[in-house]
Design a protein around this motif. Sequence first.
Motif, PDB file in Angstrom:
ATOM      1  N   GLY A   1       0.818  -1.210   0.000  1.00 53.97           N
ATOM      2  CA  GLY A   1       0.000   0.000   0.000  1.00 53.97           C
ATOM      3  C   GLY A   1       0.847   1.253   0.000  1.00 53.97           C
ATOM      4  O   GLY A   1       2.041   1.219   0.316  1.00 53.97           O
ATOM      5  N   ASP A   2       0.230   2.360  -0.373  1.00 52.05           N
ATOM      6  CA  ASP A   2       0.943   3.632  -0.417  1.00 52.05           C
ATOM      7  C   ASP A   2       0.343   4.632   0.560  1.00 52.05           C
ATOM      8  O   ASP A   2      -0.872   4.663   0.772  1.00 52.05           O
ATOM      9  CB  ASP A   2       0.914   4.221  -1.836  1.00 52.05           C
ATOM     10  CG  ASP A   2      -0.490   4.575  -2.307  1.00 52.05           C
ATOM     11  OD1 ASP A   2      -0.789   5.775  -2.460  1.00 52.05           O
ATOM     12  OD2 ASP A   2      -1.308   3.652  -2.513  1.00 52.05           O
ATOM     13  N   SER A   3       1.210   5.435   1.190  1.00 51.76           N
ATOM     14  CA  SER A   3       0.818   6.519   2.086  1.00 51.76           C
ATOM     15  C   SER A   3      -0.015   5.986   3.252  1.00 51.76           C
ATOM     16  O   SER A   3       0.460   5.161   4.026  1.00 51.76           O
ATOM     17  CB  SER A   3       0.072   7.597   1.296  1.00 51.76           C
ATOM     18  OG  SER A   3      -0.020   8.792   2.017  1.00 51.76           O
ATOM     19  N   ALA A   4      -1.285   6.409   3.378  1.00 53.95           N
ATOM     20  CA  ALA A   4      -2.137   5.852   4.434  1.00 53.95           C
ATOM     21  C   ALA A   4      -2.322   4.354   4.241  1.00 53.95           C
ATOM     22  O   ALA A   4      -2.469   3.603   5.209  1.00 53.95           O
ATOM     23  CB  ALA A   4      -3.487   6.550   4.435  1.00 53.95           C
ATOM     24  N   GLY A   5      -2.285   3.908   2.991  1.00 50.40           N
ATOM     25  CA  GLY A   5      -2.347   2.472   2.721  1.00 50.40           C
ATOM     26  C   GLY A   5      -1.126   1.756   3.250  1.00 50.40           C
ATOM     27  O   GLY A   5      -1.214   0.625   3.746  1.00 50.40           O
ATOM     28  N   GLY A   6       0.047   2.400   3.155  1.00 50.57           N
ATOM     29  CA  GLY A   6       1.265   1.834   3.724  1.00 50.57           C
ATOM     30  C   GLY A   6       1.175   1.732   5.233  1.00 50.57           C
ATOM     31  O   GLY A   6       1.677   0.778   5.846  1.00 50.57           O
ATOM     32  N   ASN A   7       0.538   2.717   5.842  1.00 48.30           N
ATOM     33  CA  ASN A   7       0.288   2.683   7.286  1.00 48.30           C
ATOM     34  C   ASN A   7      -0.551   1.460   7.655  1.00 48.30           C
ATOM     35  O   ASN A   7      -0.222   0.723   8.592  1.00 48.30           O
ATOM     36  CB  ASN A   7      -0.442   3.969   7.699  1.00 48.30           C
ATOM     37  CG  ASN A   7      -1.109   3.889   9.052  1.00 48.30           C
ATOM     38  OD1 ASN A   7      -2.199   3.334   9.186  1.00 48.30           O
ATOM     39  ND2 ASN A   7      -0.486   4.459  10.065  1.00 48.30           N
ATOM     40  N   LEU A   8      -1.624   1.230   6.905  1.00 44.97           N
ATOM     41  CA  LEU A   8      -2.517   0.116   7.197  1.00 44.97           C
ATOM     42  C   LEU A   8      -1.837  -1.225   6.949  1.00 44.97           C
ATOM     43  O   LEU A   8      -2.060  -2.201   7.679  1.00 44.97           O
ATOM     44  CB  LEU A   8      -3.787   0.249   6.352  1.00 44.97           C
ATOM     45  CG  LEU A   8      -4.675   1.444   6.735  1.00 44.97           C
ATOM     46  CD1 LEU A   8      -5.709   1.734   5.648  1.00 44.97           C
ATOM     47  CD2 LEU A   8      -5.365   1.197   8.076  1.00 44.97           C
ATOM     48  N   VAL A   9      -0.972  -1.280   5.936  1.00 40.56           N
ATOM     49  CA  VAL A   9      -0.207  -2.497   5.674  1.00 40.56           C
ATOM     50  C   VAL A   9       0.687  -2.827   6.864  1.00 40.56           C
ATOM     51  O   VAL A   9       0.710  -3.963   7.361  1.00 40.56           O
ATOM     52  CB  VAL A   9       0.651  -2.334   4.400  1.00 40.56           C
ATOM     53  CG1 VAL A   9       1.705  -3.434   4.306  1.00 40.56           C
ATOM     54  CG2 VAL A   9      -0.227  -2.353   3.160  1.00 40.56           C
ATOM     55  N   ALA A  10       1.456  -1.832   7.332  1.00 40.29           N
ATOM     56  CA  ALA A  10       2.367  -2.062   8.454  1.00 40.29           C
ATOM     57  C   ALA A  10       1.609  -2.480   9.699  1.00 40.29           C
ATOM     58  O   ALA A  10       2.028  -3.405  10.417  1.00 40.29           O
ATOM     59  CB  ALA A  10       3.184  -0.793   8.728  1.00 40.29           C
ATOM     60  N   ALA A  11       0.494  -1.824   9.977  1.00 47.08           N
ATOM     61  CA  ALA A  11      -0.282  -2.127  11.175  1.00 47.08           C
ATOM     62  C   ALA A  11      -0.876  -3.535  11.122  1.00 47.08           C
ATOM     63  O   ALA A  11      -0.791  -4.301  12.088  1.00 47.08           O
ATOM     64  CB  ALA A  11      -1.391  -1.090  11.347  1.00 47.08           C
ATOM     65  N   VAL A  12      -1.459  -3.885   9.981  1.00 44.98           N
ATOM     66  CA  VAL A  12      -2.070  -5.211   9.851  1.00 44.98           C
ATOM     67  C   VAL A  12      -1.003  -6.303   9.888  1.00 44.98           C
ATOM     68  O   VAL A  12      -1.196  -7.356  10.516  1.00 44.98           O
ATOM     69  CB  VAL A  12      -2.906  -5.296   8.553  1.00 44.98           C
ATOM     70  CG1 VAL A  12      -3.329  -6.735   8.275  1.00 44.98           C
ATOM     71  CG2 VAL A  12      -4.141  -4.400   8.665  1.00 44.98           C
ATOM     72  N   ALA A  13       0.139  -6.072   9.244  1.00 42.45           N
ATOM     73  CA  ALA A  13       1.220  -7.064   9.254  1.00 42.45           C
ATOM     74  C   ALA A  13       1.690  -7.346  10.680  1.00 42.45           C
ATOM     75  O   ALA A  13       2.001  -8.491  11.024  1.00 42.45           O
ATOM     76  CB  ALA A  13       2.385  -6.575   8.394  1.00 42.45           C
ATOM     77  N   GLN A  14       1.728  -6.314  11.508  1.00 39.99           N
ATOM     78  CA  GLN A  14       2.141  -6.502  12.904  1.00 39.99           C
ATOM     79  C   GLN A  14       1.125  -7.313  13.695  1.00 39.99           C
ATOM     80  O   GLN A  14       1.492  -8.212  14.465  1.00 39.99           O
ATOM     81  CB  GLN A  14       2.326  -5.141  13.584  1.00 39.99           C
ATOM     82  CG  GLN A  14       3.563  -4.382  13.169  1.00 39.99           C
ATOM     83  CD  GLN A  14       3.686  -3.054  13.911  1.00 39.99           C
ATOM     84  OE1 GLN A  14       2.913  -2.770  14.837  1.00 39.99           O
ATOM     85  NE2 GLN A  14       4.643  -2.240  13.518  1.00 39.99           N
ATOM     86  N   GLN A  15      -0.131  -6.995  13.516  1.00 40.40           N
ATOM     87  CA  GLN A  15      -1.163  -7.592  14.358  1.00 40.40           C
ATOM     88  C   GLN A  15      -1.570  -8.993  13.915  1.00 40.40           C
ATOM     89  O   GLN A  15      -1.846  -9.860  14.745  1.00 40.40           O
ATOM     90  CB  GLN A  15      -2.401  -6.681  14.380  1.00 40.40           C
ATOM     91  CG  GLN A  15      -2.147  -5.270  14.890  1.00 40.40           C
ATOM     92  CD  GLN A  15      -1.640  -5.232  16.313  1.00 40.40           C
ATOM     93  OE1 GLN A  15      -2.021  -6.043  17.148  1.00 40.40           O
ATOM     94  NE2 GLN A  15      -0.761  -4.278  16.613  1.00 40.40           N
ATOM     95  N   ILE A  16      -1.592  -9.202  12.596  1.00 40.95           N
ATOM     96  CA  ILE A  16      -2.154 -10.463  12.103  1.00 40.95           C
ATOM     97  C   ILE A  16      -1.255 -11.649  12.407  1.00 40.95           C
ATOM     98  O   ILE A  16      -1.723 -12.799  12.494  1.00 40.95           O
ATOM     99  CB  ILE A  16      -2.454 -10.355  10.591  1.00 40.95           C
ATOM    100  CG1 ILE A  16      -3.616 -11.286  10.231  1.00 40.95           C
ATOM    101  CG2 ILE A  16      -1.209 -10.631   9.734  1.00 40.95           C
ATOM    102  CD1 ILE A  16      -4.332 -10.920   8.961  1.00 40.95           C
ATOM    103  N   GLN A  17       0.034 -11.391  12.607  1.00 37.99           N
ATOM    104  CA  GLN A  17       0.955 -12.483  12.926  1.00 37.99           C
ATOM    105  C   GLN A  17       0.672 -13.078  14.304  1.00 37.99           C
ATOM    106  O   GLN A  17       1.103 -14.185  14.606  1.00 37.99           O
ATOM    107  CB  GLN A  17       2.404 -11.974  12.871  1.00 37.99           C
ATOM    108  CG  GLN A  17       2.733 -10.921  13.908  1.00 37.99           C
ATOM    109  CD  GLN A  17       4.174 -10.435  13.836  1.00 37.99           C
ATOM    110  OE1 GLN A  17       5.028 -11.066  13.233  1.00 37.99           O
ATOM    111  NE2 GLN A  17       4.448  -9.306  14.483  1.00 37.99           N
ATOM    112  N   GLU A  18      -0.075 -12.329  15.134  1.00 36.57           N
ATOM    113  CA  GLU A  18      -0.380 -12.793  16.486  1.00 36.57           C
ATOM    114  C   GLU A  18      -1.776 -13.406  16.607  1.00 36.57           C
ATOM    115  O   GLU A  18      -2.182 -13.806  17.694  1.00 36.57           O
ATOM    116  CB  GLU A  18      -0.232 -11.635  17.471  1.00 36.57           C
ATOM    117  CG  GLU A  18       1.170 -11.043  17.505  1.00 36.57           C
ATOM    118  CD  GLU A  18       1.272  -9.826  18.410  1.00 36.57           C
ATOM    119  OE1 GLU A  18       0.218  -9.372  18.903  1.00 36.57           O
ATOM    120  OE2 GLU A  18       2.395  -9.339  18.625  1.00 36.57           O
TER     121      GLU A  18
END
Length: 403
Positions: free
Chosen positions: A187-204
């Motif tokens: 994702g780009d910009s705010a989409g990049g933010n959402l990518v990083a956040a989801v990648a962190q949380q979904i692994q748990e």
Amino acid sequence: MASKLVVLAIVSVLLGYYVYTPIPEAVEERWKLMLVDAAFRSLEHLAELTELIGFKHYMEMMMVLTVAESVDPSSDENVNVTDTTFNKVPVRVYEPISHSPGLRRAVIYIHGGGWCLGSAKMQPYDLLSRKSATELDAVIISVEYRLAPVYHFPDQYNDVYTVVKYFLQRDVLLQHSVDPGRVALSGDSAGGNLVAAVAQQIQEDPDVQGEIKIQALIYPALQTIDFNTPSYQQNENMPILPKTLMVRFWSEYFSCDKLLLQNMMANSHTTLESRSLSNFANWSIHLPERFRKDYKYMLPDRGNTDSSARIPGVFDSRAAPLLVGDEKLRSLPQAYIVTCEFDVLRDDGAMYATRLEKAGVQVTHEHFEESFHGAFMFITWPTDFAIGQKMVSHYIDWLRKNL
């Protein structure tokens, strides 16, 4: 006749004054960027006026741009395009018509727009998805998440999380002929933010059946602690995303509260509790020296914090994924992080790349010295920029090699 010439001269001078914006020499196609920026600023001024008179909310008026660029889900000789829903969240799916034998790659793409604007249906995103699907022989899932000011955090995050979790189910992957070991989140910009956040949380999440192989963050917004990083200061008035607009995007993501916006603009929105998170975004530690330049680090002022204290989520790591400890980063997938020199968000991406590398994550940090925020989406006429085409080409090449 003479009076008409005088009027024409005055109008020409005023128009030139309005269009002309100082832009660094390193940026190519500077006059084209000035013209695009003039159009953006005109819409912003109209949005400010309509909000002032109580006709429309600022962001509702800015959505005119999104609506104007929307295109229907049209299939072609290379890609089959459909609009559908994944667990009630709208998505646009791009599937290659012809492909080599075996299972495909897949990219879940999250559009930008400051959590307030943008759409998977916009022509630049549609073109990017078609190009990615064709050149990578990949299924592209472009997510149409809810937007502020009608919806606030965590609604945007929840929509993206829902789509990712749904798509990673084995039967869904099989339905789309996708290899479970070759799914990317991008994702780009705010989409990049959402990518990083989801990648962190979904692994748990123990209920998630699959995993994300790689993540691609294009000039992501990642932290809410400090809006006076060197890049925020250096690019305060840079087109297309000046500091005032980016901070307003952050504010609207959480609330329509004007006091929060005012405090964020003054960089005096942190609370006593949030001070403990400051080191995660301390650019004097995590930012490479070449980006620090001659700027001096100052701990953000705690000021009047009533607004941020009563509005949930401002310092939540699901909204600001840079604000987590190293233990949360160590198990993240390989990352591709793009930053641009002339972008207020440059330092967010650069700090995240540094912290991921220190945590042992494989990172490719590609920095474009001659580029600016939004260039990745300037790939369609009349706002097609050579640097945008270059960035997209590098992005697809990286996905081809790593996914």
